[in-house]
Design an enzyme around this catalytic site. Sequence first.
Site, PDB file in Angstrom:
ATOM      1  N   HIS A 235      16.298 -35.507 -14.538  1.00  0.00           N
ATOM      2  CA  HIS A 235      15.722 -36.073 -13.311  1.00  0.00           C
ATOM      3  C   HIS A 235      14.238 -35.763 -13.175  1.00  0.00           C
ATOM      4  CE1 HIS A 235      19.665 -37.349 -12.004  1.00  0.00           C
ATOM      5  NE2 HIS A 235      20.120 -36.138 -12.283  1.00  0.00           N
TER       6      HIS A 235
ATOM      7  N   CYS B 175       0.839  -1.202   0.000  1.00  0.00           N
ATOM      8  CA  CYS B 175       0.000   0.000   0.000  1.00  0.00           C
ATOM      9  C   CYS B 175       0.874   1.253   0.000  1.00  0.00           C
ATOM     10  CB  CYS B 175      -0.937   0.096   1.198  1.00  0.00           C
ATOM     11  SG  CYS B 175      -2.004  -1.312   1.394  1.00  0.00           S
TER      12      CYS B 175
ATOM     13  N   LYS C 231       5.334  -3.772  -5.811  1.00  0.00           N
ATOM     14  CA  LYS C 231       6.789  -3.626  -5.916  1.00  0.00           C
ATOM     15  C   LYS C 231       7.475  -3.893  -4.586  1.00  0.00           C
ATOM     16  CE  LYS C 231      10.509  -2.411  -8.113  1.00  0.00           C
ATOM     17  NZ  LYS C 231      11.010  -3.472  -9.017  1.00  0.00           N
TER      18      LYS C 231
ATOM     19  N   TRP D 299      -2.946  -2.479  -1.581  1.00  0.00           N
ATOM     20  CA  TRP D 299      -2.682  -3.886  -1.910  1.00  0.00           C
ATOM     21  C   TRP D 299      -3.383  -4.662  -0.805  1.00  0.00           C
ATOM     22  CZ3 TRP D 299      -0.290  -8.285   0.106  1.00  0.00           C
ATOM     23  CH2 TRP D 299       0.007  -9.286  -0.822  1.00  0.00           C
TER      24      TRP D 299
ATOM     25  N   ARG E 194       3.229   0.165  -5.231  1.00  0.00           N
ATOM     26  CA  ARG E 194       3.075  -0.478  -3.923  1.00  0.00           C
ATOM     27  C   ARG E 194       1.750  -1.230  -3.793  1.00  0.00           C
ATOM     28  NH1 ARG E 194       6.760   1.423  -0.370  1.00  0.00           N
ATOM     29  NH2 ARG E 194       5.505   0.661   1.353  1.00  0.00           N
TER      30      ARG E 194
ATOM     31  N   GLU F  44      15.820 -16.635 -12.757  1.00  0.00           N
ATOM     32  CA  GLU F  44      15.381 -15.248 -12.886  1.00  0.00           C
ATOM     33  C   GLU F  44      14.576 -15.059 -14.185  1.00  0.00           C
ATOM     34  OE1 GLU F  44      15.006 -12.780 -11.135  1.00  0.00           O
ATOM     35  OE2 GLU F  44      15.054 -11.021 -12.413  1.00  0.00           O
TER      36      GLU F  44
ATOM     37  N   GLU G 213       5.786 -13.650 -13.878  1.00  0.00           N
ATOM     38  CA  GLU G 213       5.164 -12.542 -13.137  1.00  0.00           C
ATOM     39  C   GLU G 213       4.511 -11.506 -14.041  1.00  0.00           C
ATOM     40  OE1 GLU G 213       7.642 -10.021 -10.626  1.00  0.00           O
ATOM     41  OE2 GLU G 213       9.342 -10.356 -11.949  1.00  0.00           O
TER      42      GLU G 213
ATOM     43  N   LYS H 269      10.699 -13.786 -14.353  1.00  0.00           N
ATOM     44  CA  LYS H 269      10.285 -12.614 -15.151  1.00  0.00           C
ATOM     45  C   LYS H 269       9.092 -12.973 -16.020  1.00  0.00           C
ATOM     46  CE  LYS H 269      11.773 -10.233 -13.490  1.00  0.00           C
ATOM     47  NZ  LYS H 269      12.728 -10.054 -12.443  1.00  0.00           N
TER      48      LYS H 269
ATOM     49  N   ASN I 168      -0.748   1.866   5.934  1.00  0.00           N
ATOM     50  CA  ASN I 168       0.012   0.847   5.205  1.00  0.00           C
ATOM     51  C   ASN I 168       0.594  -0.099   6.251  1.00  0.00           C
ATOM     52  OD1 ASN I 168       3.364   0.935   3.797  1.00  0.00           O
ATOM     53  ND2 ASN I 168       1.843  -0.655   3.646  1.00  0.00           N
ATOM     54  N   GLY I 169       0.232  -1.368   6.169  1.00  0.00           N
ATOM     55  CA  GLY I 169       0.738  -2.337   7.148  1.00  0.00           C
ATOM     56  C   GLY I 169      -0.359  -3.300   7.557  1.00  0.00           C
TER      57      GLY I 169
HETATM   58  O1  M6R Z   1      12.775  -5.099  -2.853  1.00  0.00           O
HETATM   59  P1  M6R Z   1      13.290  -6.510  -2.798  1.00  0.00           P
HETATM   60  O2  M6R Z   1      14.477  -6.700  -3.655  1.00  0.00           O
HETATM   61  O3  M6R Z   1      13.540  -6.973  -1.407  1.00  0.00           O
HETATM   62  O4  M6R Z   1      12.115  -7.368  -3.393  1.00  0.00           O
HETATM   63  C1  M6R Z   1      12.173  -8.769  -3.411  1.00  0.00           C
HETATM   64  C2  M6R Z   1      11.119  -9.345  -4.317  1.00  0.00           C
HETATM   65  O5  M6R Z   1       9.838  -8.996  -3.873  1.00  0.00           O
HETATM   66  C3  M6R Z   1      11.297  -8.876  -5.758  1.00  0.00           C
HETATM   67  O6  M6R Z   1      12.557  -9.153  -6.242  1.00  0.00           O
HETATM   68  C4  M6R Z   1      10.234  -9.546  -6.668  1.00  0.00           C
HETATM   69  O7  M6R Z   1      10.473 -10.906  -6.742  1.00  0.00           O
HETATM   70  C5  M6R Z   1      10.245  -8.905  -8.055  1.00  0.00           C
HETATM   71  N1  M6R Z   1       8.916  -8.549  -8.432  1.00  0.00           N
HETATM   72  C6  M6R Z   1      10.748  -9.803  -9.118  1.00  0.00           C
HETATM   73  O8  M6R Z   1      10.761  -9.189 -10.355  1.00  0.00           O
END
Ligand code: M6R
Length: 614
Positions: A510, A2, A609, A74, A27, A487, A494, A491, A100-101
């Site tokens: 395996h 949030c 984010k 969020w 956020r 990674e 997500e 990508k 927020n929290g």
């Molecule tokens: O801000 P951070 O690097 O701690 O965030 C960690 C993950 O939430 C972040 O890397 C997330 O997996 C990304 N959306 C991936 O693209």
Amino acid sequence: MCGIVGYIGSRPASPIIIQGLKRLEYRGYDSAGIALYAKGTVNLYKTLGKVAELETLNDFAAASQCIGMGHTRWATHGIPSNANAHPHTSSSGELVLVHNGIIENYDALKRVLVKKGYTFQSDTDTEVLVNLIEDVQKTHNYKLGKAVQMALTQVTGAYAIVVFDTKKPNELVVAKLGSPLAIGIGDREFFIASDASPFIQFTNKAIYLEDHQMAILKQGKKPKIKNIKDGLVIDYYLQELELNLEQMEKGGYDHFMIKEIFEQPHAIKNTYRGRLLVDQSFIKMAGLEDHLEKLNNANRIIIVACGTSWHAALVAEYTFEDLARIPVEVEYASEFRYRNPIIAEKDVVIAISQSGETADTLAAIKLAKSRGAFVFGVCNVVGSSIARETHAGAYTHAGPEIGVASTKAFTTQVTVLTLIALRLAIFKGNISNSDFKHHLHELEMIPEKVEKALESDAQIKVIADIYKNSANCLYLGRGYNFPVALEGALKLKEISYIHAEGYPAAEMKHGPIALIDEHMPVIVIATKKGHYDKVVSNIQEIKARKGKIIAIVTEGDVDIRELSDHVIEVPETLEALTPLLTTIPLQLLSYHIAVLLGKNVDQPRNLAKSVTVE
Ligand code: M6R
């Protein structure tokens, strides 16, 4: 998660709040709301969805109220809905609050309040908090500041809040525990936000509240910062911010993600600027120098992180062990914090986080510190909670990353971690001078080579079009490029919502090999350095089962070209640095697939984010 924004001053509040909420949408974007105060009345506007929807509810540009607050949500407690959208008001309608929290004991508090006759319109923990403050205020006839302070002593959980009292319309009260909160200090005005981006165009002076701190902000007066636990007034530190507005905008690109992908050459240069001294054959990192002995004497390094940062940690595991010969364990922060880990006196913990706000990583740091470990942070956001919670650290200097999918955060984290590994390697005498120099020289060349890798953009767009309707996708890599495969898969899933798996190439036999048929695209990282022949054998195995092969190869490779359906070239570099190049085509592939599928690339569904909840 949030995002919260507040304003008190003499300008119309609504454009500041609306613009601020847009900058904080990274956020969360399940719902949005704004409260504006004028002449004894609070006007509340809420909507499901994004801030753009909120703007359709009223002509905010014409609104002249000079005090207000806003929220982009969020969802945690309660589904995304109008009723659950913030701001929330107390039962009497006198108090207004954004949050927020998570208030963990909201259920117990709610039961007490219900018995006292309070009624609730939403399912949120936030509505409980605003009523709790009202109850404390009314019971003791407290001013707002005192009521907020006393109410918060009954709360467990995390919060960054802005509270307004219609009976006291010249002040806002804010407070923080666990979630971030910045106060921009203007000329007889205050801006409040989850980070500085909403107010950077108005002021570069900010106070970042620490945990257990609150502030009483009255127009034209100095801010009063208090400790929530005892109510005592405390000094504050006014920080000069270095952000600029340009960094917060798309600058002609269609999406933040593609802007950030193309920013990588510059971002990596910023990461090593002043640290990588090739002429002097030296690495100088201010945050590291004073603690070199500690890392040198470490029995092992434990790296904690989440998501993409966890993948950068896996790359670092290879670099630290390979170059510096220090044993490394990489842990998901969320697992580490809950599994009673064994932390010995001479262990060093490195925490990696782009945002510096990830709740699990923050909790892992606190746990490690409580067990006596020295904790080193690698963060992007200056002044973030993790940057402040760690004993020492190094910033990545990537500039703001706004797209939810991390791109430049990954490559700049890998750059910082490589610098640390190399500094330790030479300090420990585990690398020859010539090899060290070679690595420094090659690292200096990386931005140029990333530029070169980015030239494949148009080719990758064509490949994306061919595979955009795939139901699944497999990513394979070995050694340093195994984390890159993970990674790449993250990508794709997500932002395009296509199921993707990353695997060490040799593990394919395996299990995952059973998935391969003529419909399965397999992205194989097969650069010349690093188990090349073994990866070629893996490619043969895929081909034998009619899988579609998209190979990421070293420039000029002809052998793999013959075996593959598509090859994407990256320049040659040292093995330890290949992740900085091989990850580029994978970012572009995910981006183009998601765009071609019409997905919201910068704000994918269900994500935010900054993950400030468990
Ligand atoms: O801000 P951070 O690097 O701690 O965030 C960690 C993950 O939430 C972040 O890397 C997330 O997996 C990304 N959306 C991936 O693209």
